[in-house]
Design a protein around this motif. Structure first.
Motif, PDB file in Angstrom:
ATOM      1  N   ASN A 196      -9.770 -27.003  -9.209  1.00 60.06           N
ATOM      2  CA  ASN A 196      -8.743 -26.428  -8.347  1.00 60.06           C
ATOM      3  C   ASN A 196      -8.779 -24.913  -8.543  1.00 60.06           C
ATOM      4  O   ASN A 196      -8.903 -24.424  -9.677  1.00 60.06           O
ATOM      5  CB  ASN A 196      -7.366 -26.997  -8.689  1.00 60.06           C
ATOM      6  N   ARG A 237     -17.333 -28.772 -13.615  1.00 58.32           N
ATOM      7  CA  ARG A 237     -17.346 -28.712 -12.144  1.00 58.32           C
ATOM      8  C   ARG A 237     -18.059 -27.416 -11.727  1.00 58.32           C
ATOM      9  O   ARG A 237     -17.421 -26.371 -11.577  1.00 58.32           O
ATOM     10  CB  ARG A 237     -15.914 -28.709 -11.603  1.00 58.32           C
ATOM     11  N   HIS A 267       0.573 -29.097  -8.779  1.00 59.71           N
ATOM     12  CA  HIS A 267       0.295 -28.887 -10.209  1.00 59.71           C
ATOM     13  C   HIS A 267       0.804 -27.501 -10.591  1.00 59.71           C
ATOM     14  O   HIS A 267       0.266 -26.484 -10.141  1.00 59.71           O
ATOM     15  CB  HIS A 267      -1.202 -29.010 -10.500  1.00 59.71           C
ATOM     16  N   ASN A 284      -7.422 -27.250  -3.459  1.00 63.46           N
ATOM     17  CA  ASN A 284      -8.042 -28.473  -3.955  1.00 63.46           C
ATOM     18  C   ASN A 284      -9.198 -28.788  -3.028  1.00 63.46           C
ATOM     19  O   ASN A 284      -9.004 -29.328  -1.941  1.00 63.46           O
ATOM     20  CB  ASN A 284      -7.001 -29.599  -3.979  1.00 63.46           C
ATOM     21  N   ASN A 297     -14.109 -33.503  -3.334  1.00 64.25           N
ATOM     22  CA  ASN A 297     -15.075 -33.847  -4.374  1.00 64.25           C
ATOM     23  C   ASN A 297     -16.426 -34.037  -3.682  1.00 64.25           C
ATOM     24  O   ASN A 297     -16.876 -35.159  -3.411  1.00 64.25           O
ATOM     25  CB  ASN A 297     -14.619 -35.104  -5.121  1.00 64.25           C
TER      26      ASN A 297
HETATM   27  C1  GCU Z   1      -6.622 -35.158  -8.822  1.00 64.10           C
HETATM   28  C2  GCU Z   1      -5.763 -33.923  -8.832  1.00 64.10           C
HETATM   29  C3  GCU Z   1      -6.255 -32.903  -7.822  1.00 64.10           C
HETATM   30  C4  GCU Z   1      -7.714 -32.618  -8.079  1.00 64.10           C
HETATM   31  C5  GCU Z   1      -8.500 -33.907  -8.017  1.00 64.10           C
HETATM   32  C6  GCU Z   1      -9.989 -33.727  -8.315  1.00 64.10           C
HETATM   33  O1  GCU Z   1      -6.456 -35.831  -7.599  1.00 64.10           O
HETATM   34  O2  GCU Z   1      -4.417 -34.253  -8.550  1.00 64.10           O
HETATM   35  O3  GCU Z   1      -5.484 -31.711  -7.896  1.00 64.10           O
HETATM   36  O4  GCU Z   1      -8.218 -31.697  -7.149  1.00 64.10           O
HETATM   37  O5  GCU Z   1      -7.984 -34.833  -8.969  1.00 64.10           O
HETATM   38  O6  GCU Z   1     -10.530 -34.502  -9.067  1.00 64.10           O
HETATM   39  O7  GCU Z   1     -10.588 -32.805  -7.812  1.00 64.10           O
END
Ligand code: GCU
Length: 139
Positions: free
Chosen positions: A122, A69, A23, A33, A36
């Motif tokens: 991120n 988040r 990104h 990253n 989750n």
């Molecule tokens: C997507 C995105 C990631 C991000 C992820 C998330 O996959 O490409 O960069 O970290 O969503 O929801 O955390």
């Protein structure tokens, strides 16, 4: 002297996450990253050679979702506050939030720790201000 020092997230210790660069708009060589998951995050070693005291810490991040988040900001093991990282509109849209924290003289750790099952945003970098009295005079 510099008026701030940058700590790239990808150079910090990563808990539950990976370094990516897909990104655009990040600084350094990539961004973190985090998974989750609760407990995903980074721990950065921040050196503060000058006297202990308050420093501003700018956190650069992107959240391409519309869901906040949250992450705890933890300095030297002590939770300072829970930060609500709002959506930035896209994963390529980076934003920054600034907080004041008290640092010790010498070595410090600054950790960002996700507190929801969505994980954190991120993370691109921490920018830690130098104390004002170390800045070069402006002529
Ligand atoms: C997507 C995105 C990631 C991000 C992820 C998330 O996959 O490409 O960069 O970290 O969503 O929801 O955390």
């Amino acid at each position: 002297p510099q008026s701030f020092v940058d700590y790239q997230a990808e150079n910090c210790t990563i808990t539950l996450g990976v370094v990516e660069s897909n990104h655009a708009g990040f600084t350094g060589t990539g961004f973190v990253n985090g998974d989750n998951a609760v407990g995903a995050g980074i721990t950065c070693s921040v050196s503060n050679a000058a006297a202990a005291g308050p420093r501003s810490v700018e956190i650069r991040f992107a959240n391409g979702t519309t869901t906040v988040r949250p992450m705890d900001l933890i300095v030297n093991g002590v939770t300072v506050q829970n930060i609500a990282f709002q959506g930035t509109g896209a994963w390529t849209t980076w934003a920054a939030l600034t907080f004041n924290v008290n640092l010790n003289s010498g070595a410090n750790t600054i950790r960002l720790n996700a507190t929801s099952v969505n994980g954190g945003p991120n993370l691109d970098r921490l920018r830690v201000a130098a104390p004002a009295d170390t800045q070069a005079p402006t002529a």
